[in-house]
Design an enzyme around this catalytic site. Structure first.
Site, PDB file in Angstrom:
ATOM      1  N   ASP A   1       0.821  -1.212   0.000  1.00 35.74           N
ATOM      2  CA  ASP A   1       0.000   0.000   0.000  1.00 35.74           C
ATOM      3  C   ASP A   1       0.855   1.263   0.000  1.00 35.74           C
ATOM      4  O   ASP A   1       1.951   1.264   0.548  1.00 35.74           O
ATOM      5  CB  ASP A   1      -0.923  -0.030   1.230  1.00 35.74           C
ATOM      6  CG  ASP A   1      -2.089   0.916   1.104  1.00 35.74           C
ATOM      7  OD1 ASP A   1      -2.369   1.372  -0.023  1.00 35.74           O
ATOM      8  OD2 ASP A   1      -2.725   1.215   2.131  1.00 35.74           O
TER       9      ASP A   1
ATOM     10  N   HIS B   1       2.691   3.429  -8.947  1.00 33.33           N
ATOM     11  CA  HIS B   1       2.448   2.016  -9.277  1.00 33.33           C
ATOM     12  C   HIS B   1       3.648   1.438 -10.033  1.00 33.33           C
ATOM     13  O   HIS B   1       4.057   0.311  -9.800  1.00 33.33           O
ATOM     14  CB  HIS B   1       1.179   1.879 -10.113  1.00 33.33           C
ATOM     15  CG  HIS B   1      -0.072   2.277  -9.378  1.00 33.33           C
ATOM     16  ND1 HIS B   1      -0.336   1.878  -8.080  1.00 33.33           N
ATOM     17  CD2 HIS B   1      -1.139   3.041  -9.747  1.00 33.33           C
ATOM     18  CE1 HIS B   1      -1.503   2.384  -7.692  1.00 33.33           C
ATOM     19  NE2 HIS B   1      -2.008   3.099  -8.679  1.00 33.33           N
TER      20      HIS B   1
ATOM     21  N   LEU C   1      10.965 -20.649  -4.164  1.00 33.14           N
ATOM     22  CA  LEU C   1       9.908 -19.794  -3.615  1.00 33.14           C
ATOM     23  C   LEU C   1       8.613 -19.879  -4.442  1.00 33.14           C
ATOM     24  O   LEU C   1       8.668 -19.917  -5.664  1.00 33.14           O
ATOM     25  CB  LEU C   1      10.448 -18.356  -3.640  1.00 33.14           C
ATOM     26  CG  LEU C   1       9.510 -17.218  -3.312  1.00 33.14           C
ATOM     27  CD1 LEU C   1       9.136 -17.254  -1.840  1.00 33.14           C
ATOM     28  CD2 LEU C   1      10.176 -15.881  -3.660  1.00 33.14           C
TER      29      LEU C   1
HETATM   30  C1  IPE Z   1      -5.427  -2.795  -0.292  1.00 37.40           C
HETATM   31  O1  IPE Z   1      -5.090  -1.465  -0.427  1.00 37.40           O
HETATM   32  C2  IPE Z   1      -5.406  -3.483  -1.626  1.00 37.40           C
HETATM   33  C3  IPE Z   1      -4.095  -3.689  -2.217  1.00 37.40           C
HETATM   34  C4  IPE Z   1      -2.941  -3.407  -1.667  1.00 37.40           C
HETATM   35  C5  IPE Z   1      -4.107  -4.298  -3.526  1.00 37.40           C
HETATM   36  P1  IPE Z   1      -6.195  -0.322  -0.621  1.00 37.40           P
HETATM   37  O2  IPE Z   1      -5.445   0.958  -0.767  1.00 37.40           O
HETATM   38  O3  IPE Z   1      -7.121  -0.690  -1.699  1.00 37.40           O
HETATM   39  O4  IPE Z   1      -6.963  -0.380   0.767  1.00 37.40           O
HETATM   40  P2  IPE Z   1      -7.871   0.704   1.491  1.00 37.40           P
HETATM   41  O5  IPE Z   1      -8.915   1.134   0.501  1.00 37.40           O
HETATM   42  O6  IPE Z   1      -6.982   1.841   1.881  1.00 37.40           O
HETATM   43  O7  IPE Z   1      -8.436   0.003   2.685  1.00 37.40           O
HETATM   44  C1  IPE Z   2      -1.338   0.248  -3.413  1.00 45.10           C
HETATM   45  O1  IPE Z   2      -1.191   1.616  -3.434  1.00 45.10           O
HETATM   46  C2  IPE Z   2      -1.639  -0.319  -4.777  1.00 45.10           C
HETATM   47  C3  IPE Z   2      -3.014  -0.814  -4.929  1.00 45.10           C
HETATM   48  C4  IPE Z   2      -3.954  -0.754  -4.048  1.00 45.10           C
HETATM   49  C5  IPE Z   2      -3.335  -1.428  -6.206  1.00 45.10           C
HETATM   50  P1  IPE Z   2      -2.441   2.604  -3.467  1.00 45.10           P
HETATM   51  O2  IPE Z   2      -2.787   2.850  -4.900  1.00 45.10           O
HETATM   52  O3  IPE Z   2      -3.547   2.117  -2.623  1.00 45.10           O
HETATM   53  O4  IPE Z   2      -1.775   3.912  -2.858  1.00 45.10           O
HETATM   54  P2  IPE Z   2      -2.414   4.886  -1.767  1.00 45.10           P
HETATM   55  O5  IPE Z   2      -2.891   4.049  -0.631  1.00 45.10           O
HETATM   56  O6  IPE Z   2      -3.523   5.620  -2.452  1.00 45.10           O
HETATM   57  O7  IPE Z   2      -1.277   5.779  -1.377  1.00 45.10           O
HETATM   58 MG    MG Z   3      -4.049   2.353  -0.662  1.00 50.21          MG
END
Ligand code: IPE
Ligand code: IPE
Ligand code: MG
Length: 247
Positions: free
Chosen positions: A18, A35, A129
């Protein structure tokens, strides 16, 4: 004895990757840059996991709730998965890495589905792995699909409702042949599971690190493993120390 030998290495580490968006915003860049940089962190993490002797590494790449994001971002995430598999599959295969995908594939486009299948088929016999990619994955959806499959067997007379137990549910999850995670790490400082491995996390150690996913690296990972080795896991029983003291 070296530190590596003394350390209890988790068999299965699962990571909620995240913070990509915040990493990009902090630099005044569009979210997509976060990303992209996140994919580099994935590569480094896979190498580090193999080096540490971890057997299973699960990576949460796209949740069943991430469809709520703007279409452009969704396309971007799907594009990155495709590029990652196309570019890295051969090398992962050479390194004897096995790839598994969990999540609902039925609603994915045919080109993505066949690519995911190709990654699994190519690496099926590999034995170092196992990298589990959670894509279009949501724990509640996974449990609902397992329940539907059990219900179908009951309706067809193959199974008695009163015989259903936890093991049977386990066996119908996407993770059927994968051990439960020992350690779940979430980056970016958020302290929630966001519908990730809810059933499987029953006795997982949870670790929340402040680093945004694109900044995650070998050093942060190994520090988390070090902290894990100091955790006292009891699984409802008593700690080894309490048993030794007879208390
Ligand atoms: C969880 O992260 C999903 C992934 C890492 C793929 P999100 O960014 O979607 O989660 P929330 O919405 O903050 O809970
Ligand atoms: C995690 O990073 C990637 C996915 C959930 C696919 P985010 O895109 O959720 O990044 P934040 O949480 O908005 O910073
Ligand atoms: Mg996120």
């Amino acid at each position: 004895m070296s530190t590596a030998e003394k350390r209890a290495v988790p068999e299965h580490v699962a990571i909620i990757m995240d913070g990509n968006g915040r990493w990009a915003s902090a630099r005044g860049l569009p979210r997509t840059f976060g990303h992209r940089k996140g994919v580099e962190a994935v590569r480094e993490t896979v190498r580090a996991a193999a080096e540490a002797g971890i057997r299973y590494l699960t990576l949460f790449a796209f949740s069943s709730e991430n469809w709520r994001r703007p279409e452009a971002e969704i396309n971007d995430l799907f594009g990155l998965l495709k590029t990652f598999i196309r570019r890295d599959l051969a090398e992962l295969h050479r390194e004897n890495v096995r790839i598994r995908i969990i999540g609902d594939r039925t609603s994915l486009r045919e080109d993505i589905r066949s690519l995911l299948l190709e990654a699994e088929e190519t690496t099926r016999g590999n034995s170092s792995l196992t990298v589990v990619i959670a894509f279009n994955y949501g724990s509640r959806d996974e449990i609902a699909r397992a329940a539907a499959s059990l219900a179908a067997d009951v309706a067809a007379g193959r199974l008695k409702a009163s015989d259903i137990n936890a093991q049977m549910i386990d066996e119908r999850l996407d993770t059927a042949d994968i051990p439960d995670p020992d350690l779940i790490i979430r980056t970016s400082g958020e302290e929630r599971l966001s519908n990730f491995l809810l059933w499987q996390a029953a006795y997982a150690e949870l670790m929340f690190v402040p680093d945004l996913w694109p900044d995650f690296n070998r050093e942060v990972f190994f520090a988390a493993l070090e902290r894990f080795s100091a955790r006292d896991r009891r699984f409802g029983g008593l700690s080894a120390k309490a048993v030794a003291l007879g208390s």
